[in-house]
Scaffold this active site. Sequence first.
Site, short mmCIF file in Angstrom:
data_model
loop_
_atom_site.label_atom_id
_atom_site.label_comp_id
_atom_site.label_asym_id
_atom_site.label_seq_id
_atom_site.Cartn_x
_atom_site.Cartn_y
_atom_site.Cartn_z
N ARG A 142 -72.41 65.82 -6.52
CA ARG A 142 -71.37 64.78 -6.61
C ARG A 142 -69.99 65.36 -6.31
NH1 ARG A 142 -68.05 63.69 -10.73
NH2 ARG A 142 -69.36 64.70 -12.30
N HIS B 263 -69.16 68.36 -4.80
CA HIS B 263 -68.92 69.29 -3.69
C HIS B 263 -69.61 68.96 -2.37
CE1 HIS B 263 -66.80 71.79 -6.49
NE2 HIS B 263 -67.85 71.79 -7.30
N LYS C 217 -58.21 66.48 -11.40
CA LYS C 217 -58.80 67.80 -11.21
C LYS C 217 -57.89 68.57 -10.25
CE LYS C 217 -63.04 70.24 -10.02
NZ LYS C 217 -64.41 70.14 -9.49
N ASN D 112 -60.52 71.21 -5.80
CA ASN D 112 -61.93 70.94 -5.53
C ASN D 112 -62.22 71.24 -4.06
OD1 ASN D 112 -64.50 69.77 -6.67
ND2 ASN D 112 -64.26 68.51 -4.84
N HIS E 39 -72.83 75.34 -9.31
CA HIS E 39 -71.39 75.57 -9.49
C HIS E 39 -70.81 76.14 -8.20
CE1 HIS E 39 -67.63 76.92 -11.27
NE2 HIS E 39 -67.87 78.13 -10.82
#
Length: 149
Positions: A35, A37, A66, A69, A144
Amino acid sequence: MGLEKSFILFSLLVLVLGWVQPSLGKESSAQKFNRQHMDTEGSSNSSPTYCNQMMTPRGMTKGSCKPVNTFVHETLADVQAICSQGQVTCKNGKSNCYKSSCALHITDCRLKGNSKYPNCDYKTSDYQKHIIIACEGNPSVPVHFDASE
């Protein structure tokens, strides 16, 4: 007797649902990675507002903006394959990170200095870079985004 049995069964059902329900809507680490990246369909080449268009629908401006990203514009299979490429140490010191063997098309989104929630405003930058991702599971999947270089 039948009423007692029904009450016991109902109580057990409520108890089981109490354990199961919280996990029903919980996003896995792999789903969260996808979702936040993955953008196999898109590319920011044509739009300086790409990050502003992507961050909100992907849930990265809920409650706060955020700050940074990265979106990866490659197939999910290509990104998952990185989990079997060169192992490197993650920024947090763990040993479950892997570096892509070739440069990939990515877009970095960085919150502009004067931007404040709820009006999150991002600078969009396109790159061809190697990425470093953390992988977990069997089969190993990305969980991650650690860095790009």
